[in-house]
Motif scaffolding. Structure first.
Motif, PDB file in Angstrom:
ATOM      1  N   GLY A 270       3.778 -19.439  14.132  1.00 18.16           N
ATOM      2  CA  GLY A 270       4.772 -20.475  14.372  1.00 18.16           C
ATOM      3  C   GLY A 270       5.918 -20.427  13.376  1.00 18.16           C
ATOM      4  N   LEU A 271       5.625 -20.015  12.144  1.00 19.02           N
ATOM      5  CA  LEU A 271       6.674 -19.896  11.134  1.00 19.02           C
ATOM      6  C   LEU A 271       7.669 -18.797  11.512  1.00 19.02           C
ATOM      7  N   PHE A 272       7.169 -17.715  12.116  1.00 21.53           N
ATOM      8  CA  PHE A 272       8.079 -16.675  12.613  1.00 21.53           C
ATOM      9  C   PHE A 272       8.991 -17.233  13.708  1.00 21.53           C
ATOM     10  N   GLN A 273       8.399 -18.015  14.607  1.00 25.46           N
ATOM     11  CA  GLN A 273       9.188 -18.601  15.686  1.00 25.46           C
ATOM     12  C   GLN A 273      10.280 -19.513  15.134  1.00 25.46           C
ATOM     13  N   ASP A 274       9.921 -20.363  14.178  1.00 25.79           N
ATOM     14  CA  ASP A 274      10.906 -21.266  13.586  1.00 25.79           C
ATOM     15  C   ASP A 274      11.978 -20.500  12.819  1.00 25.79           C
ATOM     16  N   SER A 275      11.574 -19.463  12.090  1.00 26.50           N
ATOM     17  CA  SER A 275      12.530 -18.684  11.303  1.00 26.50           C
ATOM     18  C   SER A 275      13.579 -18.050  12.199  1.00 26.50           C
ATOM     19  N   ALA A 276      13.149 -17.550  13.359  1.00 24.34           N
ATOM     20  CA  ALA A 276      14.101 -16.956  14.302  1.00 24.34           C
ATOM     21  C   ALA A 276      15.106 -17.999  14.791  1.00 24.34           C
ATOM     22  N   LYS A 277      14.645 -19.229  14.995  1.00 24.64           N
ATOM     23  CA  LYS A 277      15.531 -20.310  15.442  1.00 24.64           C
ATOM     24  C   LYS A 277      16.525 -20.718  14.357  1.00 24.64           C
ATOM     25  N   LEU A 278      16.144 -20.521  13.106  1.00 27.10           N
ATOM     26  CA  LEU A 278      17.007 -20.926  11.984  1.00 27.10           C
ATOM     27  C   LEU A 278      18.090 -19.906  11.660  1.00 27.10           C
ATOM     28  N   LEU A 279      17.996 -18.709  12.236  1.00 22.86           N
ATOM     29  CA  LEU A 279      18.925 -17.634  11.905  1.00 22.86           C
ATOM     30  C   LEU A 279      20.266 -17.777  12.609  1.00 22.86           C
ATOM     31  N   ASN A 280      21.327 -17.511  11.856  1.00 19.43           N
ATOM     32  CA  ASN A 280      22.627 -17.266  12.464  1.00 19.43           C
ATOM     33  C   ASN A 280      22.614 -15.883  13.102  1.00 19.43           C
ATOM     34  N   SER A 281      23.562 -15.641  13.994  1.00 14.52           N
ATOM     35  CA  SER A 281      23.670 -14.333  14.617  1.00 14.52           C
ATOM     36  C   SER A 281      23.845 -13.257  13.543  1.00 14.52           C
ATOM     37  N   GLY A 282      23.045 -12.207  13.631  1.00 16.56           N
ATOM     38  CA  GLY A 282      23.115 -11.136  12.645  1.00 16.56           C
ATOM     39  C   GLY A 282      22.339 -11.402  11.380  1.00 16.56           C
ATOM     40  N   GLY A 283      21.575 -12.499  11.364  1.00 12.81           N
ATOM     41  CA  GLY A 283      20.831 -12.857  10.163  1.00 12.81           C
ATOM     42  C   GLY A 283      19.533 -12.084  10.019  1.00 12.81           C
ATOM     43  N   ILE A 284      18.885 -12.276   8.873  1.00  5.15           N
ATOM     44  CA  ILE A 284      17.634 -11.578   8.592  1.00  5.15           C
ATOM     45  C   ILE A 284      16.565 -12.568   8.127  1.00  5.15           C
ATOM     46  N   VAL A 285      15.331 -12.176   8.341  1.00  2.18           N
ATOM     47  CA  VAL A 285      14.174 -12.872   7.779  1.00  2.18           C
ATOM     48  C   VAL A 285      13.534 -11.924   6.777  1.00  2.18           C
ATOM     49  N   LEU A 286      13.425 -12.359   5.534  1.00  2.00           N
ATOM     50  CA  LEU A 286      12.841 -11.534   4.471  1.00  2.00           C
ATOM     51  C   LEU A 286      11.530 -12.171   4.035  1.00  2.00           C
ATOM     52  N   ILE A 287      10.452 -11.419   4.173  1.00  2.00           N
ATOM     53  CA  ILE A 287       9.115 -11.956   3.899  1.00  2.00           C
ATOM     54  C   ILE A 287       8.417 -11.100   2.853  1.00  2.00           C
ATOM     55  N   THR A 288       7.912 -11.745   1.814  1.00  2.00           N
ATOM     56  CA  THR A 288       7.023 -11.097   0.859  1.00  2.00           C
ATOM     57  C   THR A 288       5.633 -11.667   1.073  1.00  2.00           C
ATOM     58  N   GLU A 289       4.659 -10.788   1.272  1.00  2.00           N
ATOM     59  CA  GLU A 289       3.322 -11.270   1.616  1.00  2.00           C
ATOM     60  C   GLU A 289       2.272 -10.253   1.199  1.00  2.00           C
ATOM     61  N   LEU A 290       1.062 -10.728   0.997  1.00  2.00           N
ATOM     62  CA  LEU A 290      -0.060  -9.848   0.700  1.00  2.00           C
ATOM     63  C   LEU A 290      -0.521  -9.138   1.961  1.00  2.00           C
ATOM     64  N   THR A 291      -0.944  -7.882   1.824  1.00  2.00           N
ATOM     65  CA  THR A 291      -1.672  -7.257   2.914  1.00  2.00           C
ATOM     66  C   THR A 291      -3.087  -7.845   2.921  1.00  2.00           C
ATOM     67  N   HIS A 292      -3.783  -7.661   4.019  1.00  2.00           N
ATOM     68  CA  HIS A 292      -5.104  -8.279   4.136  1.00  2.00           C
ATOM     69  C   HIS A 292      -6.058  -7.735   3.076  1.00  2.00           C
ATOM     70  N   HIS A 293      -6.847  -8.636   2.491  1.00  2.00           N
ATOM     71  CA  HIS A 293      -7.764  -8.267   1.412  1.00  2.00           C
ATOM     72  C   HIS A 293      -9.050  -9.068   1.557  1.00  2.00           C
ATOM     73  N   SER A 294      -9.990  -8.839   0.658  1.00  2.00           N
ATOM     74  CA  SER A 294     -11.293  -9.510   0.751  1.00  2.00           C
ATOM     75  C   SER A 294     -11.615 -10.352  -0.485  1.00  2.00           C
ATOM     76  N   GLN A 295     -10.610 -10.665  -1.285  1.00  2.00           N
ATOM     77  CA  GLN A 295     -10.846 -11.409  -2.528  1.00  2.00           C
ATOM     78  C   GLN A 295     -10.798 -12.916  -2.237  1.00  2.00           C
ATOM     79  N   ALA A 296     -11.930 -13.435  -1.806  1.00  2.00           N
ATOM     80  CA  ALA A 296     -12.002 -14.806  -1.305  1.00  2.00           C
ATOM     81  C   ALA A 296     -11.796 -15.854  -2.396  1.00  2.00           C
ATOM     82  N   TRP A 297     -11.868 -15.492  -3.675  1.00  2.00           N
ATOM     83  CA  TRP A 297     -11.695 -16.479  -4.745  1.00  2.00           C
ATOM     84  C   TRP A 297     -10.314 -17.130  -4.701  1.00  2.00           C
ATOM     85  N   VAL A 298      -9.336 -16.477  -4.061  1.00  2.00           N
ATOM     86  CA  VAL A 298      -7.988 -17.043  -4.021  1.00  2.00           C
ATOM     87  C   VAL A 298      -7.932 -18.319  -3.194  1.00  2.00           C
ATOM     88  N   GLN A 299      -8.909 -18.519  -2.315  1.00  2.00           N
ATOM     89  CA  GLN A 299      -8.900 -19.732  -1.506  1.00  2.00           C
ATOM     90  C   GLN A 299      -9.116 -20.967  -2.362  1.00  2.00           C
TER      91      GLN A 299
END
Length: 350
Positions: A270-299
């Motif tokens: 849903g955040l991707f959907q909203d981000s697309a709606k927030l963009l001006n024409s020619g805009g970009i969405v820049l995302i920094t995120e973790l790749t999937h991992h198994s270190q459950a302590w972060v929860q």
């Protein structure tokens, strides 16, 4: 026919490997297609697949949505997984179910992929009932409430907890570099979703004429305000709320920045959907995120809902929102985590 022999042992026997039988391959494919059609030939299972378009859900969540006992729901999910129409997603001790990550490009030459894509496209043509949508919203709102409560409680520890995973310095420079490759029309506007304590605002402020800082945790937003005041960043406007609030307010930006936030979000697609709606024409969405991992302590330590995401998952959500990948950087960290910095833009301007 191919043959393999051990040339170091003259007494070794020659092993013959028969060529695959096209007839057997075709039969296996037909069996696979039959299983897909059989699994999708049940109205309830089709409704489950429609719900999974909205994200990943646990068996208890799905049982509650459909007012049925867990064993019955588990049976239907098992059938869908076996047929390739759903797959499991482990998040620590929890198992979620989601639609399979399928490349969104045309499935020429792959009958199973084509059939699954066609099935999803067909069942997505009509919206969910209002009652089902309310149930989905209730689950995602509960997740968001729990995440917001964590950050309101732990705002003073945010940096220390976040840097247990990935230090800001590791991903800030690649983010800035990807932004600087763009030529935004002036005046240019940026919107950062989840600015944390505001560090990246200092990078955005000189690059844009106006910057929105959006956060749904008031304590975190206050820390961003204090950072901006201390560093004399005059062009920042602070907004309390989530991406849905930003859409309702009619905010628009040339760049939407989401740094290390997606794994805290109740509904990432849903955040991707909203981000697309927030963009001006020619805009970009820049995302920094973790790749999937198994270190459950972060929860527990960092309030993460999700244990990162496969790169293909982000690409699929982006494609569903009308965005296409423009550039990316992957950063391996010594603690076992990997960070992905992804830049997406409107498909229409590709």
């Amino acid at each position: 026919m191919t043959t393999l022999s051990d040339t170091t042992n003259p007494d070794s026997a020659i092993v013959s490997t028969p060529e695959p039988d096209p007839g057997n391959r075709n039969e296996r494919q037909l069996t696979t297609l039959a299983n897909i059609l059989k699994a999708g030939g049940d109205g309830l299972r089709l409704e489950i697949l429609r719900v999974l378009r909205n994200g990943a859900f646990g068996v208890l969540e799905l049982s509650g949505m459909f007012d049925m006992r867990q064993p019955g729901m588990s049976h239907h999910l098992k059938v869908l997984v076996k047929a390739g129409l759903a797959e499991t997603q482990r998040e620590g001790n929890q198992i979620f179910y989601r639609r399979p990550i399928i490349n969104t490009r045309p499935a020429a030459g792959n009958a199973e992929k084509w059939l699954i894509q066609s099935m999803f496209k067909a069942i997505d043509t009509s919206p969910l009932s209002d009652e089902m949508q309310r149930k989905i919203d209730a689950i995602q709102n509960l997740r968001a409430l729990q995440s917001r409560a964590f950050f309101n409680k732990n705002a003073d520890k945010f940096v220390q907890q976040q840097e247990l995973i990935a230090e800001y310095a590791y991903y800030a420079r690649p983010c800035v570099n990807l932004l600087k490759t763009e030529s935004f029309a002036r005046p240019a506007t940026a919107l950062e979703i989840g600015p944390g304590q505001g560090q990246f605002l200092a990078k955005l402020s000189p690059l844009f004429d106006k910057v929105y800082a959006l956060d749904n945790a008031c304590s975190m937003l206050e820390q961003s305000k204090q950072f901006a005041a201390a560093h004399q960043l005059p062009n920042i406007e602070f907004v309390l709320g989530d991406s849905g609030v930003a859409v309702e307010l009619g905010l628009k930006a040339d760049a939407v920045i989401i740094n290390m936030v997606l794994h805290h979000v109740a509904n990432p697609s849903g955040l991707f959907q909203d981000s697309a709606k927030l963009l001006n024409s020619g805009g970009i969405v820049l995302i920094t995120e973790l790749t999937h991992h198994s270190q459950a302590w972060v929860q527990d330590k960092c309030g993460d809902i999700w244990l990162g995401f496969e790169p293909e998952q982000l690409e699929q959500w982006a494609a569903n929102a009308g965005l296409a990948e423009k550039d990316s950087v992957f950063i391996g960290l010594r603690n076992g985590f990997q960070v992905q910095v992804r830049k997406f833009t409107s498909v229409a301007i590709q």
